[in-house]
Scaffold this active site. Structure first.
Site, PDB file in Angstrom:
ATOM      1  CB  SER A 122       8.362 -16.852  19.523  1.00 52.60           C
ATOM      2  OG  SER A 122       7.844 -15.611  19.950  1.00 52.60           O
ATOM      3  CE  LYS A 174      11.517   3.871  38.661  1.00 51.22           C
ATOM      4  NZ  LYS A 174      12.370   3.686  37.468  1.00 51.22           N
TER       5      LYS A 174
END
Length: 300
Positions: A122, A174
């Site tokens: 990765s 949010k």
């Protein structure tokens, strides 16, 4: 009468020896200064040519030490080429990218060969794409190309213990990803778009670094880990071998008959316990660090 005729060196041998040492040091310093004046900032007669080694080890969370060391090697004229030794399961997206760019800038001025250890998966593979050549052991775990976001949710637990939750925000996204409420389809699409943008950045790096077409990479970019042998077959590494193989390959790129002495870094100061825990992390490309009540974006 005879004692007064003794030479200073005979009367004070210890003091005379110290004076000789001081004189020798002063002579050497003067010669060094003269060479600097005549040859600029370089000292070819006193500087030994070396290979640099950048060690990328463990979970990638902070890029500063590796990036600073890469900069020092880039600016050091005595460093003729660099080995990047990776033994990491990956880690944070931004930290992986910063290490990648630091090594990429280094590779623009000096040969860089990547040597994969037990695991270079990765984010570890992301960094490897900056090198000119990649050497993996046949059993190295690599690949694991993808992005992962972890979002814990405690809503069910809170209902069981009778705790309610209220969130006031300035915008509808949010509080997206809050562990105290269910995720809406809009929030899921929002996070998926972020993940796919970072995923495409990962693919773009491989396309550029490995000089491969996108359609050749995508079949192996579904998060799967692979051995060094499988990565070679897929074109994700250049050759199989150990650390010495990487040194010899770097010597070829530098047009040298044999590897040079090594200058390794970055220097690390860790306790024995941290070394043991780091070794455990390196055994698996799927291990990750989880922080409670936080969003994790990982090349891991």
């Amino acid at each position: 009468m005879q004692a007064s005729k003794l030479k200073f060196s005979q009367k004070h041998p210890f003091l005379f020896g110290i004076m000789l040492i001081i004189a020798a040091v002063a002579l050497f310093a003067g010669a060094t200064a003269a060479l600097r004046v005549s040859n600029g900032s370089h000292m070819p007669y006193f500087t030994q040519e070396k290979f640099g080694v950048i060690n990328v080890t463990g979970f990638i969370g902070d890029s500063r030490k590796v990036s600073d060391w890469a900069y020092k090697l880039r600016k050091d004229d005595s460093i003729k080429g660099v080995i990047v030794r990776i033994n990491s399961p990956g880690g944070g997206v931004a930290a992986s990218q910063e290490m990648y760019y630091a090594i990429k800038r280094l590779a623009e001025v000096k040969p860089v060969v990547v040597s994969m250890g037990t695991v270079a998966a990765s984010g570890g593979y992301y960094i490897a794409a900056a090198g000119h050549k990649i050497v993996a052991n046949p059993a190295t775990l690599t690949g694991s190309i993808g992005v992962k976001m972890e979002l814990p949710n405690f809503q069910g637990l809170m209902k069981k213990i009778g705790v309610s939750y209220l969130s006031l925000t300035s915008g509808k996204l949010k509080a997206a990803g809050s562990p105290f409420q269910s995720m809406t389809k809009e929030e899921r699409d929002y996070f998926q778009a972020i993940i796919m943008d970072m995923y495409n950045q990962f693919i773009d790096v491989i396309v550029e670094g490995r000089h491969m077409k996108r359609e050749k990479i995508l079949p192996y970019a579904d998060g799967r880990a692979m051995t060094g042998q499988q990565a070679l077959d897929a074109g994700l590494v250049d050759m199989l071998g150990d650390r010495e193989t990487a040194y010899m390959e770097l010597a070829k790129l530098c047009k040298l008959d044999a590897p040079l002495p090594l200058e390794e870094g970055p220097k690390k100061e860790t306790s024995f316990l941290k070394e043991v825990l780091s070794s455990v992390l390196e055994l698996s490309p799927v291990n990750t660090v989880r922080e409670q009540n936080s969003i994790q974006l990982l090349y891991n």
